[in-house]
Design an enzyme around this catalytic site. Structure first.
Site, PDB file in Angstrom:
ATOM      1  N   CYS A 145      -5.535   1.402   3.990  1.00 51.78           N
ATOM      2  CA  CYS A 145      -4.365   1.416   3.449  1.00 51.78           C
ATOM      3  C   CYS A 145      -3.162   2.337   3.690  1.00 51.78           C
ATOM      4  O   CYS A 145      -1.996   2.151   3.331  1.00 51.78           O
ATOM      5  CB  CYS A 145      -4.882   1.647   1.936  1.00 51.78           C
ATOM      6  N   CYS A 150      -6.458  -8.044  -2.293  1.00 47.06           N
ATOM      7  CA  CYS A 150      -6.979  -7.703  -1.080  1.00 47.06           C
ATOM      8  C   CYS A 150      -8.414  -7.374  -0.913  1.00 47.06           C
ATOM      9  O   CYS A 150      -8.962  -6.787   0.114  1.00 47.06           O
ATOM     10  CB  CYS A 150      -5.989  -6.724  -0.533  1.00 47.06           C
ATOM     11  N   CYS A 202       0.861  -1.192   0.025  1.00 48.93           N
ATOM     12  CA  CYS A 202       0.015  -0.227  -0.129  1.00 48.93           C
ATOM     13  C   CYS A 202       0.794   1.311   0.025  1.00 48.93           C
ATOM     14  O   CYS A 202       0.510   2.203  -0.537  1.00 48.93           O
ATOM     15  CB  CYS A 202      -0.995   0.092   1.261  1.00 48.93           C
ATOM     16  N   CYS A 206      -8.112  -2.934  -4.125  1.00 50.15           N
ATOM     17  CA  CYS A 206      -7.315  -3.597  -5.115  1.00 50.15           C
ATOM     18  C   CYS A 206      -7.436  -5.018  -5.204  1.00 50.15           C
ATOM     19  O   CYS A 206      -7.894  -5.513  -4.230  1.00 50.15           O
ATOM     20  CB  CYS A 206      -5.656  -3.501  -4.685  1.00 50.15           C
TER      21      CYS A 206
END
Length: 243
Positions: free
Chosen positions: A235, A212, A129, A209
């Site tokens: 994140c 995840c 991240c 994303c």
């Protein structure tokens, strides 16, 4: 608020009111009033909206567009986004008439050095991240004195007590939807006939994303599908300084 605000002259950082002062003045204001106040405070050239173009993003972008569709919008294209999210971005840009959407990508040099096999998300999601979201956002925000995001208190965890305006350590940060309930959010979608994120109907209540993000089961918190099985809930762009 439907009138488009005129472009305002930039205000020097030293002349800006404090986050505490603005929060006191705006804590009961509507999202449109908060965005208009942010625009008046720093001027369009120094204000940015940060949007993931996720499942709830259309509401913030709709209210922003009603105030001024030319406010810059920063979109973090991490390299791991769903194709549906990229398509949704294009749909909302066209639907809402957004004038200045900037897709920001991670630095190729950093990716080559720190994530050459593209598996950092599995071994160290915080580092993933950082290089794909936190560092690119910090770079993108450098020209700005303030930014707007779509966090809401009802999302829970670290978001439960967010103020309407805060100081992120480098600039003013406006949270115009802090006080908005899920019911009010849904009402905006219906009233404005906003298109939904393509993955929402498949059980993805919060989309980040691809590696995840998972579907959310009935009765779970909307963000339960993010980093499932890990203690991680953010994140990092809302917990780290952006300077």
């Amino acid at each position: 608020m439907n009138a488009i605000a005129p472009q305002l002259s930039p205000v020097s950082v030293s002349a800006l009111p404090s986050a505490e002062e603005l929060d006191r003045a705006l804590r009961d204001a509507s999202p449109a009033e908060i965005i208009a106040a942010a625009l008046k405070t720093v001027g369009r050239d120094k204000l940015a909206v940060v949007s993931s173009f996720g499942t709830e993003s259309a509401t913030l972008l709709k209210v922003m567009a009603d105030v001024d569709p030319a406010i810059p919008v920063i979109f973090l294209d991490t390299g791991w986004l769903f194709e549906e999210t990229l398509a949704y971005r294009d749909t909302l840009v066209a639907t809402l008439g957004l004038k200045d959407v900037r897709s920001i990508k991670p630095a190729e040099e950093t990716l080559s050095r720190e994530d050459p096999e593209r598996d950092l998300w599995f071994s160290d999601p915080d580092a993933c991240c950082r290089i794909r979201k936190v560092e690119p956002l910090a770079r993108a925000l450098k020209p700005f004195d303030a930014w707007i995001n779509g966090r809401k208190r009802f999302q829970g965890n670290a978001r439960a007590d967010i103020p309407v305006v805060e100081d992120d350590g480098a600039r003013l940060k406006f949270n115009p939807f802090a006080n908005v309930s899920r019911e009010e959010l849904d009402a905006i979608f219906v009233r404005a006939k906003l298109p939904r994120h393509p993955l929402a109907a498949s059980g993805f209540l919060s989309v980040g994303c691809m590696p995840c993000t998972s579907r959310t089961a009935e009765g779970e918190d909307a963000r339960a599908g993010r980093w499932r099985g890990r203690a991680k809930t953010e994140c990092g762009i809302h917990t780290m300084k952006t300077s």
